[in-house]
Design an enzyme around this catalytic site. Structure first.
Site, PDB file in Angstrom:
ATOM      1  N   GLY A 174     -67.219 -71.468 -56.845  1.00 58.55           N
ATOM      2  CA  GLY A 174     -67.895 -72.744 -57.012  1.00 58.55           C
ATOM      3  C   GLY A 174     -66.983 -73.941 -56.818  1.00 58.55           C
ATOM      4  O   GLY A 174     -67.242 -75.016 -57.342  1.00 58.55           O
TER       5      GLY A 174
ATOM      6  N   SER B  93     -63.867 -66.516 -53.746  1.00 56.58           N
ATOM      7  CA  SER B  93     -63.717 -67.902 -53.330  1.00 56.58           C
ATOM      8  C   SER B  93     -62.780 -68.635 -54.292  1.00 56.58           C
ATOM      9  O   SER B  93     -61.637 -68.226 -54.469  1.00 56.58           O
ATOM     10  CB  SER B  93     -65.099 -68.559 -53.239  1.00 56.58           C
ATOM     11  OG  SER B  93     -65.044 -69.749 -52.499  1.00 56.58           O
TER      12      SER B  93
END
Length: 570
Positions: free
Chosen positions: A164, A242
């Site tokens: 995120g 990520s």
């Protein structure tokens, strides 16, 4: 220093309407280096900064519960709920912290904010979403304990860190139900959340890396409690995707965290982005402090600020960061800082690696940059415009070297050399190589050269993550976009195909082996070859054999063409 074009579109807490370029020659407004933060419609990415994970259509808050179970821990009684498979889920607050202060392990077992009973789920950390969906008291995790793990099992624990871009996401994000992975790996799965954005990295007192310390607090909590559930305090493996993987990279650069975990799995880490250094952070911090209606020395005023005021200042910082500090970029300008105190090494090619002993798994997906490129450029782009993007993004000599590389040359039609050629495929391959794949391979070589073990993989099969289907190219046969590995690892892909099911089974078997032995190989599947300091045999995950090195060879990216962390090293 090479000049880079920064994002022209401002980032704000308000999700603005977006219009696709109307011609084949749209105004350039992003660079290859900003690929982690796509400028695309709000419904395309569940973990795009300032867009809530709550908009995603898939429920991931855990399996339906039917019974309650109690476990005595050193911190008190844990109340959990069991699903029909026998996996028990426990929602718990693992740490506490005053605003912009370091966190510490809780002294008693307690439900997280948002959960009124054992079946409840934690509220997310503050981010750009409905304020009823988050709480500043958000240091929480969800534990999934399978029936195979009992007192004395000495089972491993996998701790998942969500992505995120360090400003959004939560432990209840889409696809993060750990029940299936727990069952098939015979391990405890802990899905954690941590302070995001300015609250995690931009303390007006100049203390940073609070979010990194939150992850350390979570591991300390697990060491205290997992033996009560049948886990081993010494068998904790970190896994993240990520920015979650970026967080693990930061933890790997914290010497004082080394004894808190045994191994790590990094999925789709944008390794082209180095840690910020203190000079960069000071510039960003000064700007952030100026956006607040308080002096940085007025602790009373800072404590009384509303979360919305803090998020508004954070939004302003996100929109201006790349012009203030080019190395910060627009993708993850708020991120871990090499402060020399907690994080002591850049852990990249700009300095010698410290000695390593831990085994790591590193993976990327086939089309990491596709969501960004095809989401922004919804129509074909010409070769001329492609050349312009590369030149503005990279500067010389990098641009000339890239445009002459076989992997990035746009093929010309043999029938009509003047016909319009779509250069998006080459642009997405270049972005994938720069930000993710080649940077990861370089990291693996450095890790092994410093004494560690590394296995590198590349997903050629994935499960389309919520929102990714809004980019048609991400749903085409053979495409695997950023985030499409998440529901493969967790086994939560809805109505999986036979290829997806086979890969889920393989990855969960390999994870089970890695969590237990530090090696992902199992007799049921082909050998996954270790990386060396010069050679990467990247296993095709969902395919057969190894993925071709292409531009990710030892002398190209990182040497002949520098990564951004090398260009901006100061």
């Amino acid at each position: 220093m090479v000049a880079f074009l920064t994002l022209a579109l401002s980032l704000s807490l308000v999700v603005h309407s977006w219009a696709a370029p109307a011609t084949l020659e749209p105004r350039i407004s992003t660079t290859i280096a900003d690929l982690k933060f796509p400028q695309i419609p709000a419904n395309l990415l569940c973990d795009i900064p300032f867009i809530s994970q709550w908009i995603c259509p898939r429920d991931s808050g855990g399996s339906s519960t039917s019974s309650s179970l109690s476990v005595s821990t050193p911190l008190g009684t844990a109340e959990g709920t069991s699903d029909t498979s026998g996996v028990v889920r426990y929602a718990v607050r693992y740490g506490s912290a005053d605003r912009w202060q370091p966190s510490s392990v809780v002294t008693s077992w307690a439900l997280p904010a948002g959960a009124s009973n054992a079946s409840g789920l934690p509220l997310a950390c503050p981010q750009g979403t409905d304020p009823t969906q988050y709480s500043e008291d958000c240091l929480a995790m969800l534990l999934y304990v399978p029936p195979s793990v009992q007192i004395g099992s000495d089972a491993p624990t996998l701790m998942w860190i969500h992505g995120g871009s360090f400003v959004s996401g939560s432990a209840t994000g889409p696809g993060l139900d750990g029940a299936i992975l727990a069952t098939n790996s015979d391990a405890i799965i802990a899905v954690v959340q941590y302070r995001l954005g300015a609250l995690g990295f931009m303390a007006p007192s100049d203390e940073t890396n609070l979010a990194v310390q939150d992850i350390m607090t979570a591991m300390q909590f697990l060491q205290k409690v997992v033996p009560s559930f049948g886990g081993s305090a010494s068998k904790i493996t970190l896994d993240g995707q990520s920015s979650g993987a970026n967080m693990i990279r930061a933890i790997l650069a914290v010497p004082s965290a080394s004894d808190l975990f045994q191994s790590a799995i990094l999925q789709s880490d944008p390794m082209d982005y180095g840690f910020l250094n203190t000079t960069m952070q000071d510039t960003l911090q000064t700007f952030f402090n100026e956006q607040l209606p308080c002096s940085s020395a007025d602790s009373s005023c800072l404590s009384s600020l509303s979360v919305s005021d803090i998020l508004l200042a954070q939004s302003s910082l996100m929109g201006n960061a790349s012009s203030l500090v080019p190395a910060a970029g627009a993708a993850e300008p708020i991120r871990p800082v090499r402060d020399g105190i907690l994080i002591t090494s850049p852990l990249d090619s700009t300095a010698p690696f410290p000695s390593q002993t831990k085994p790591i798994l590193l993976s990327t997906v086939l089309d990491e940059a596709m969501l960004t490129i095809y989401g922004y450029y919804t129509s074909p782009i010409t070769v001329t415009f492609y050349d312009e993007i590369v030149n503005v993004s990279f500067g010389e000599p990098r641009a000339e070297r890239l445009l002459s590389a076989e992997e990035y040359i746009v093929p010309v039609s043999s029938s009509n050399s003047n016909s319009v050629q779509d250069a998006r495929p080459q642009l997405q391959v270049m972005g994938t190589d720069q930000v993710w794949r080649c940077a990861t391979w370089t990291f693996a070589r450095n890790w092994v050269a410093s004494g560690g073990q590394a296995w590198v993989g590349l997903y050629v099969v994935g499960a389309s993550y919520p929102g990714n289907s809004a980019v048609p190219e991400c749903t085409e046969t053979g495409s695997v976009c950023h985030q499409d590995d998440i529901e493969i690892v967790f086994g939560t892909a809805p109505s999986p195909t036979s290829a997806q099911s086979a890969l889920i089974n393989e990855m969960q078997a390999r994870y089970k082996a890695f969590l237990t032995t530090g090696n992902p190989n199992t007799d049921s599947y082909p050998t996954w070859t270790e990386a060396t300091s010069t050679t990467i045999d990247a296993l095709e995950l969902g395919g057969s054999g190894n993925y071709a090195a292409g531009a990710c060879n030892v002398t190209y990216w990182g040497e002949y063409v520098e990564y951004d962390y090398q260009v901006y090293d100061i």
